[in-house]
Scaffold this motif. Structure first.
Motif, PDB file in Angstrom:
ATOM      1  N   PRO A  74       0.831  -1.204   0.000  1.00 33.59           N
ATOM      2  CA  PRO A  74       0.000   0.000   0.000  1.00 33.59           C
ATOM      3  C   PRO A  74       0.868   1.257   0.000  1.00 33.59           C
ATOM      4  O   PRO A  74       1.785   1.378   0.808  1.00 33.59           O
ATOM      5  CB  PRO A  74      -0.796  -0.118   1.309  1.00 33.59           C
ATOM      6  N   HIS A  75       0.629   2.137  -0.925  1.00 33.10           N
ATOM      7  CA  HIS A  75       1.376   3.394  -1.086  1.00 33.10           C
ATOM      8  C   HIS A  75       2.818   3.183  -1.549  1.00 33.10           C
ATOM      9  O   HIS A  75       3.603   4.142  -1.597  1.00 33.10           O
ATOM     10  CB  HIS A  75       1.377   4.218   0.208  1.00 33.10           C
ATOM     11  N   GLU A 224       2.631  -0.151   7.288  1.00 36.47           N
ATOM     12  CA  GLU A 224       2.256   0.470   6.028  1.00 36.47           C
ATOM     13  C   GLU A 224       1.482   1.777   6.194  1.00 36.47           C
ATOM     14  O   GLU A 224       1.271   2.497   5.214  1.00 36.47           O
ATOM     15  CB  GLU A 224       1.407  -0.500   5.202  1.00 36.47           C
ATOM     16  N   CYS A 225       1.057   2.095   7.412  1.00 37.62           N
ATOM     17  CA  CYS A 225       0.279   3.317   7.630  1.00 37.62           C
ATOM     18  C   CYS A 225       1.106   4.561   7.305  1.00 37.62           C
ATOM     19  O   CYS A 225       2.185   4.753   7.875  1.00 37.62           O
ATOM     20  CB  CYS A 225      -0.204   3.387   9.081  1.00 37.62           C
ATOM     21  N   PRO A 226       0.626   5.425   6.409  1.00 33.78           N
ATOM     22  CA  PRO A 226       1.407   6.614   6.064  1.00 33.78           C
ATOM     23  C   PRO A 226       1.527   7.625   7.199  1.00 33.78           C
ATOM     24  O   PRO A 226       2.372   8.517   7.151  1.00 33.78           O
ATOM     25  CB  PRO A 226       0.636   7.211   4.875  1.00 33.78           C
ATOM     26  N   LYS A 227       0.687   7.503   8.218  1.00 31.33           N
ATOM     27  CA  LYS A 227       0.743   8.415   9.358  1.00 31.33           C
ATOM     28  C   LYS A 227       1.311   7.738  10.603  1.00 31.33           C
ATOM     29  O   LYS A 227       1.344   8.363  11.677  1.00 31.33           O
ATOM     30  CB  LYS A 227      -0.651   8.979   9.649  1.00 31.33           C
ATOM     31  N   GLY A 228       1.741   6.501  10.482  1.00 32.85           N
ATOM     32  CA  GLY A 228       2.378   5.818  11.603  1.00 32.85           C
ATOM     33  C   GLY A 228       1.457   5.589  12.787  1.00 32.85           C
ATOM     34  O   GLY A 228       1.913   5.610  13.935  1.00 32.85           O
ATOM     35  N   ILE A 229       0.169   5.348  12.529  1.00 34.27           N
ATOM     36  CA  ILE A 229      -0.772   5.081  13.618  1.00 34.27           C
ATOM     37  C   ILE A 229      -0.323   3.828  14.368  1.00 34.27           C
ATOM     38  O   ILE A 229      -0.070   2.792  13.774  1.00 34.27           O
ATOM     39  CB  ILE A 229      -2.208   4.896  13.085  1.00 34.27           C
ATOM     40  N   SER A 230      -0.243   3.933  15.694  1.00 35.57           N
ATOM     41  CA  SER A 230       0.325   2.869  16.516  1.00 35.57           C
ATOM     42  C   SER A 230      -0.671   1.750  16.808  1.00 35.57           C
ATOM     43  O   SER A 230      -1.876   1.976  16.963  1.00 35.57           O
ATOM     44  CB  SER A 230       0.828   3.449  17.839  1.00 35.57           C
TER      45      SER A 230
END
Length: 248
Positions: A74-75, A224-230
Motif C-alpha cells: 500500500p502506497h 504500512e500506515c502513512p501516518k504511523g498510527i500505533s
C-alpha cells in the motif's frame, strides 16, 4: 527513466478486470508517482485510448484518497508517505511496476484503481462524534486541563486520514487500526466521555457489518500506515470495548 507499468484495468464493479502492460519513458526521479500516472494518461488520451482511472485530491498527503497498491505494498516502497508523496526516485530505470487497487471485500472496485471506501465513512458516522457543543465555546474547551502526553496521544490518533492502507496491508483485511484510531481520539479526552460506551460498541458493530476481517496482531497495518498510527490504539479499542460490554 524507462519503465513498464502493469496496471489493473476494470470497467466497473460488475466487470472482470485484468492486468495490462504500458511502457513509459521520460520519467524523472523528482516526479511524484501520480505525476508519472498523469504522463501515462496524457499519452493514452493522445492515442485515443481510455485513461487509467485513479483517485486523488490534495496531493499533499492529507486527504488519503490516492491509495494504490504498488508492487504489493500500500502506497509503495517508501514509509510514512501516501502515494502522492512517493517519488519516482524510489524506482530504477527499467523497472516493472505493478499497480493495483486496494484489495478488500469491503472496498469494492468502482473502476480501474478506484475503490469505494464508503465503509470507513459509515464506521465513522456510527460513533465518531461528540455531543458537547464546542462551537464558539473555545474558551471553555481550553479551560479543561489535559495532560500534554494525553493530548499528544489523542492527536497522534487523530492524524489517521482513512486511506485504507491498514486494510490493504492486513492478510485479514481488518479495519481495526482505522477504527481504533477513531475511537482513541475521543476516548483519551474528556469531551469524548459522554458517548464513550455507545461509541465503541456502535463503531465495532458497524465495522463487522461492513465485512472487514478480524485482527490477528500481525502488525502490517502499522508498518504500512502513512501516518504511523500505533498498534497501541488497537489495544485501547479492546479495553474500551470490554469496558463498554461490562457496563452494558
Amino acid at each position: 527513466m524507462k519503465l513498464t507499468l502493469k496496471i489493473w484495468r476494470q470497467k466497473d464493479a460488475g466487470s472482470k478486470g485484468k492486468m495490462m502492460n504500458y511502457p513509459i519513458s521520460g520519467i524523472e526521479g523528482d516526479m511524484s508517482f501520480l505525476e508519472m500516472l498523469d504522463v501515462l494518461n496524457e499519452e493514452l488520451i493522445n492515442k485515443g485510448e481510455e485513461p487509467v482511472e485513479f483517485d486523488h485530491d490534495c496531493r499533499e498527503g492529507i486527504c488519503g484518497t490516492c491509495s494504490l497498491q504498488i508492487n504489493g505494498e500500500p502506497h509503495g516502497p517508501d514509509r510514512l508517505v501516501t502515494t502522492c508523496q512517493l517519488h519516482m526516485r524510489k524506482f530504477n530505470d527499467g523497472d516493472t511496476i505493478v499497480i493495483e487497487p486496494f484489495r478488500a471485500k469491503a472496498f469494492p472496485v468502482i473502476k480501474d484503481l478506484i475503490v469505494d471506501r464508503g465503509a470507513f465513512d459509515r464506521i465513522q458516522q456510527a460513533g465518531g462524534y461528540i455531543s458537547v457543543n464546542t462551537s464558539g465555546n473555545t474558551v471553555d474547551a481550553n479551560a479543561i486541563p489535559i495532560e500534554k502526553h494525553t493530548a499528544d496521544t489523542a492527536m497522534d490518533a487523530a492524524t489517521c486520514i482513512g486511506c485504507g492502507a491498514c486494510v490493504a496491508a492486513c492478510k485479514n483485511a481488518s479495519a481495526m487500526l482505522f477504527t481504533s484510531a477513531k475511537v482513541s481520539q475521543f476516548a483519551l479526552l474528556p469531551q469524548g466521555q459522554v458517548e464513550a460506551t455507545d461509541r465503541v460498541q456502535n463503531m465495532v458493530r458497524q465495522m463487522d457489518l461492513e465485512g472487514f476481517g478480524n485482527c490477528t496482531n500481525t502488525g502490517a497495518c502499522e508498518v504500512e500506515c502513512p501516518k504511523g498510527i500505533s498498534l497501541e490504539n488497537i489495544a485501547r479499542l479492546n479495553r474500551e470495548y470490554l469496558s463498554a460490554s461490562v457496563k452494558g
